[in-house]
Scaffold this motif. Structure first.
Motif, PDB file in Angstrom:
ATOM      1  N   GLY A  98       0.856  -1.181  -0.049  1.00  0.00           N
ATOM      2  CA  GLY A  98       0.045  -0.155   0.038  1.00  0.00           C
ATOM      3  C   GLY A  98       0.717   1.256   0.040  1.00  0.00           C
ATOM      4  N   GLU A  99       1.992   1.136   0.131  1.00  0.00           N
ATOM      5  CA  GLU A  99       3.059   2.538   0.063  1.00  0.00           C
ATOM      6  C   GLU A  99       3.730   2.484  -1.301  1.00  0.00           C
ATOM      7  N   GLN A 100       3.806   3.707  -1.933  1.00  0.00           N
ATOM      8  CA  GLN A 100       4.584   3.932  -3.215  1.00  0.00           C
ATOM      9  C   GLN A 100       5.987   3.948  -2.915  1.00  0.00           C
ATOM     10  N   PHE A 101       6.769   3.263  -3.638  1.00  0.00           N
ATOM     11  CA  PHE A 101       8.279   3.476  -3.751  1.00  0.00           C
ATOM     12  C   PHE A 101       8.740   3.431  -5.355  1.00  0.00           C
ATOM     13  N   ILE A 102       9.891   4.254  -5.340  1.00  0.00           N
ATOM     14  CA  ILE A 102      10.557   4.195  -6.473  1.00  0.00           C
ATOM     15  C   ILE A 102      11.587   3.251  -6.424  1.00  0.00           C
ATOM     16  N   ILE A 103      11.544   2.152  -7.223  1.00  0.00           N
ATOM     17  CA  ILE A 103      12.404   0.986  -7.371  1.00  0.00           C
ATOM     18  C   ILE A 103      13.295   1.159  -8.462  1.00  0.00           C
ATOM     19  N   SER A 104      14.640   1.171  -8.353  1.00  0.00           N
ATOM     20  CA  SER A 104      15.633   1.514  -9.046  1.00  0.00           C
ATOM     21  C   SER A 104      16.677   0.088  -9.411  1.00  0.00           C
ATOM     22  N   LYS A 105      17.389  -0.203 -10.383  1.00  0.00           N
ATOM     23  CA  LYS A 105      17.987  -1.308 -10.475  1.00  0.00           C
ATOM     24  C   LYS A 105      19.335  -0.986 -11.473  1.00  0.00           C
ATOM     25  N   THR A 106      20.355  -1.564 -11.149  1.00  0.00           N
ATOM     26  CA  THR A 106      21.629  -1.295 -12.117  1.00  0.00           C
ATOM     27  C   THR A 106      22.595  -2.617 -11.586  1.00  0.00           C
ATOM     28  N   ASP A 107      23.319  -2.873 -12.791  1.00  0.00           N
ATOM     29  CA  ASP A 107      24.066  -4.214 -12.546  1.00  0.00           C
ATOM     30  C   ASP A 107      25.452  -3.942 -12.104  1.00  0.00           C
ATOM     31  N   LEU A 108      26.003  -4.814 -11.476  1.00  0.00           N
ATOM     32  CA  LEU A 108      27.580  -4.673 -10.935  1.00  0.00           C
ATOM     33  C   LEU A 108      28.422  -5.446 -12.086  1.00  0.00           C
ATOM     34  N   GLN A 109      29.709  -4.946 -12.198  1.00  0.00           N
ATOM     35  CA  GLN A 109      30.427  -5.134 -13.228  1.00  0.00           C
ATOM     36  C   GLN A 109      31.185  -6.438 -12.876  1.00  0.00           C
ATOM     37  N   ALA A 110      31.598  -6.690 -11.483  1.00  0.00           N
ATOM     38  CA  ALA A 110      32.388  -7.739 -11.053  1.00  0.00           C
ATOM     39  C   ALA A 110      31.651  -9.062 -11.192  1.00  0.00           C
ATOM     40  N   ASN A 111      30.255  -9.345 -11.334  1.00  0.00           N
ATOM     41  CA  ASN A 111      29.705 -10.314 -11.180  1.00  0.00           C
ATOM     42  C   ASN A 111      28.268 -10.190 -11.680  1.00  0.00           C
ATOM     43  N   ASP A 112      27.749 -11.416 -12.134  1.00  0.00           N
ATOM     44  CA  ASP A 112      26.211 -11.444 -12.542  1.00  0.00           C
ATOM     45  C   ASP A 112      25.143 -11.057 -11.319  1.00  0.00           C
ATOM     46  N   TRP A 113      25.494  -9.864 -10.888  1.00  0.00           N
ATOM     47  CA  TRP A 113      24.618  -9.435  -9.652  1.00  0.00           C
ATOM     48  C   TRP A 113      24.023  -8.004 -10.251  1.00  0.00           C
ATOM     49  N   SER A 114      22.969  -7.755  -9.218  1.00  0.00           N
ATOM     50  CA  SER A 114      22.253  -6.651  -9.404  1.00  0.00           C
ATOM     51  C   SER A 114      22.114  -5.783  -8.018  1.00  0.00           C
ATOM     52  N   VAL A 115      21.979  -4.607  -8.217  1.00  0.00           N
ATOM     53  CA  VAL A 115      21.765  -3.692  -7.025  1.00  0.00           C
ATOM     54  C   VAL A 115      20.471  -3.104  -7.282  1.00  0.00           C
ATOM     55  N   VAL A 116      19.593  -3.441  -6.088  1.00  0.00           N
ATOM     56  CA  VAL A 116      18.164  -2.619  -6.460  1.00  0.00           C
ATOM     57  C   VAL A 116      17.733  -1.936  -5.333  1.00  0.00           C
ATOM     58  N   SER A 117      17.226  -0.748  -5.279  1.00  0.00           N
ATOM     59  CA  SER A 117      16.898   0.056  -4.159  1.00  0.00           C
ATOM     60  C   SER A 117      15.659   0.321  -4.001  1.00  0.00           C
ATOM     61  N   PHE A 118      14.881   0.708  -2.907  1.00  0.00           N
ATOM     62  CA  PHE A 118      13.467   1.057  -2.626  1.00  0.00           C
ATOM     63  C   PHE A 118      13.783   2.410  -2.043  1.00  0.00           C
ATOM     64  N   GLN A 119      13.046   3.276  -2.835  1.00  0.00           N
ATOM     65  CA  GLN A 119      13.032   4.718  -2.205  1.00  0.00           C
ATOM     66  C   GLN A 119      11.520   5.140  -2.153  1.00  0.00           C
ATOM     67  N   PRO A 120      11.272   5.497  -0.865  1.00  0.00           N
ATOM     68  CA  PRO A 120       9.618   5.852  -0.517  1.00  0.00           C
ATOM     69  C   PRO A 120       9.564   7.129  -1.220  1.00  0.00           C
TER      70      PRO A 120
END
Length: 546
Positions: free
Chosen positions: A218-240
């Motif tokens: 029920g709460e609105q968030f801005i969800i952002s995503k970017t990949d890491l260069q070192a591995n097949d990983w992603s960084v995801v953030s939740f910003q209200p």
């Protein structure tokens, strides 16, 4: 304006996420570089290739490990392992890998067969602390595996490092393995290695380097995503969308203040107009709801038509209270009178002295004790206990004694016709019960249960406790009661004042219990034709105040 503000917040969030991704990439690159430098140290290469132990060399390597772990806050520990001699060096440890306390790192090292660094999230011996371990294998001419340099990045330390560099900008930050969606990093360490979509099934992660507004609980968030260069990983953030809401709230504040002032002015005007019309009504309401307060102010009130209306209201309320008190008092007297009347049905006033005289006359005629003298003595004692208590409630111990006298009379009259078995919880003897609770039940068990069988029967009397209640049970193995008859009797027992039907003794006991202890207590009968009857009495645990 809403769209512009939301886009501004999204852009700011994406920029902060890029900085965080750069920090994590830097940590991994620096750790990889550090592992490579350690593997190229002459002492480390000699340690991996030698058979024996040279104390000075191992101590120099251990000191290097201590220096690096103390320099980088996010590095928890460094392991250097030799495949050739199965020895390893770590902070405060030099010796065989078999004796090293931490074992879980080896299961990820053993299958390595290529000369490439790889990262592995894991737990220290499968429990806290949680590590992001960088494995840097060392090969001889890219063919023979000599050993490995393991750098353990503490997830807790990494969290603190990211928080310091980003000034706590992100409410929630995740590092996710894109292969299996496993959580590698989050501020909540207990989410380590959990599946991201198990926690957030409604979230749909978009392509890398994007931001999107989505709803979570029920709460609105801005969800952002970017990949890491070192591995097949992603960084995801939740910003209200708190920043966005702050700007919108400023507009709302102005609107609210404007309308508040308008409403306040309207209320003042309305109050002035309504006071003249509402004040008389308020006076009547006060007289109805708070008559005592009206009486206190009576002397200061102007004696007009409103005064006389209020005075009549208060006087009538006083009369009503007095009538209710008098009615309650009369009901109390009525209950006591009915209790005494019901008691008189069970305990008629025979003269105890006459029975004593009859006892001695019978003994005089027969020259000793006989059945008549025994019956006269038991009946005399029964009457003394019944009439001499002076109270409607007596201790259970006295009730048992009273009924044993009654049973002695019955045993004399009907020899070898019935047996009585007692099962009494001794801890309940000091509690109070209604006088003559058991006698009508025992009489009913004999006359209506056992006697019609013309065989010797058994009456079982049990006194036990159930939570905060005391349970009396009188059971017989007699003829029982037909289903319809049993239903009729129980229906009569459910009524507080019932004057119809048979079973006067049982209804008498039931009504006295309900009058004294309340309608939730009383008798209940269970029976089956030709299979005996059980009468259960429930009363509360009650002791007279001393």
């Amino acid at each position: 304006m809403n769209m512009v503000v939301e886009e501004e917040v999204s852009t700011s969030n994406q920029s902060s996420l890029y900085r965080t991704a750069d920090i994590i990439n830097t940590v991994i690159r620096d750790s990889n570089r550090l592992a490579a430098q350690l593997s190229l140290q002459a002492d480390v290469q000699t340690f991996m290739l030698s058979n024996g132990s040279q104390g000075a060399r191992e101590l120099r390597i251990e000191n290097m490990i201590k220096m690096y772990t103390n320099t980088f806050d996010y590095i928890d520990s460094i392991y250097i392992y030799s495949e050739f001699n199965h020895n390893m060096i770590a902070k405060q440890f030099i010796g065989s890998a078999d004796f090293f306390q931490e074992k879980s790192w080896y299961e990820y090292y053993e299958p390595i067969d290529t000369n490439h660094m790889f990262l592995q999230p894991r737990k220290f011996n499968n429990r806290f602390p949680y590590y992001l371990s960088l494995y840097y294998p060392v090969f001889l001419s890219n063919q023979q595996k000599l050993g490995v340099v393991v750098i353990n990045i503490n997830i807790q330390g990494l969290r603190d490092f990211i928080g310091q560099t980003n000034d706590g900008i992100f409410n929630d930050l995740y590092i996710i393995d894109n292969n299996d969606n496993t959580i590698i990093y989050n501020e909540d360490i207990y989410q380590f290695q959990m599946n991201f979509y198990d926690l957030y099934p409604d979230i749909n992660l978009q392509e890398s380097n994007t931001s999107e507004t989505q709803s979570i609980n029920g709460e609105q968030f801005i969800i952002s995503k970017t990949d890491l260069q070192a591995n097949d990983w992603s960084v995801v953030s939740f910003q209200p969308l708190t920043t966005y809401k702050q700007k919108i709230n400023e507009i709302w504040k102005f609107i609210i203040i404007f309308f508040s002032i308008s409403i306040f002015v309207a209320v003042i005007i309305s109050f002035i107009i309504s006071m003249r019309t509402y004040k008389p009504i308020q006076s009547i309401i006060t007289a109805l709801n708070e008559p005592d307060r009206w009486k206190e102010n009576e002397g200061r009130l102007q004696k007009n038509e409103l005064y006389y209306i209020n005075k009549n209201i208060v006087d009538n309320m006083d009369k009503k209270v007095k009538l209710e008190e008098e009615l309650d008092k009369n009901l109390t007297h009525l209950n006591k009178a009915q209790t005494l009347a019901l008691q008189a049905q069970v305990s008629p006033h025979f003269l105890s002295n006459t029975l004593e005289s009859m006892k001695w006359m019978a003994m005089g005629l027969t020259g000793g004790e006989n059945d008549i003298s025994k019956m006269a003595f038991s009946l005399s004692r029964l009457l003394r206990l019944t009439l001499g208590s002076g109270s409607q409630v007596i201790p259970i111990s006295l009730e048992i004694e009273l009924n044993k006298s009654y049973i002695e009379i019955m045993e004399t009259r009907f020899k070898d016709k019935f047996l009585v078995e007692w099962d009494v919880n001794e801890t309940l003897l000091e509690y109070q019960t209604v006088q003559l609770t058991l006698q009508p039940l025992i009489e009913n068990a004999f006359y209506h249960g056992i006697r019609p069988t013309e065989n010797q029967g058994i009456i079982t009397i049990k006194i036990s406790e159930e939570a905060s209640n005391i349970i009396f049970e009188v059971a017989d193995n007699g003829v029982g009661i037909e289903k319809e008859k049993l239903k009729e009797i129980n229906h009569q027992l459910d009524q507080l004042f019932s004057v119809e039907g048979n079973s006067v003794g049982l209804r008498n006991v039931n009504q006295r219990i309900k009058l004294i202890f309340g309608e939730s207590y009383g008798l209940q009968i269970t029976s089956k034709k030709n299979d005996g009857t059980r009468i259960t009495v429930k009363i509360p645990k009650y002791k007279k105040a001393t």
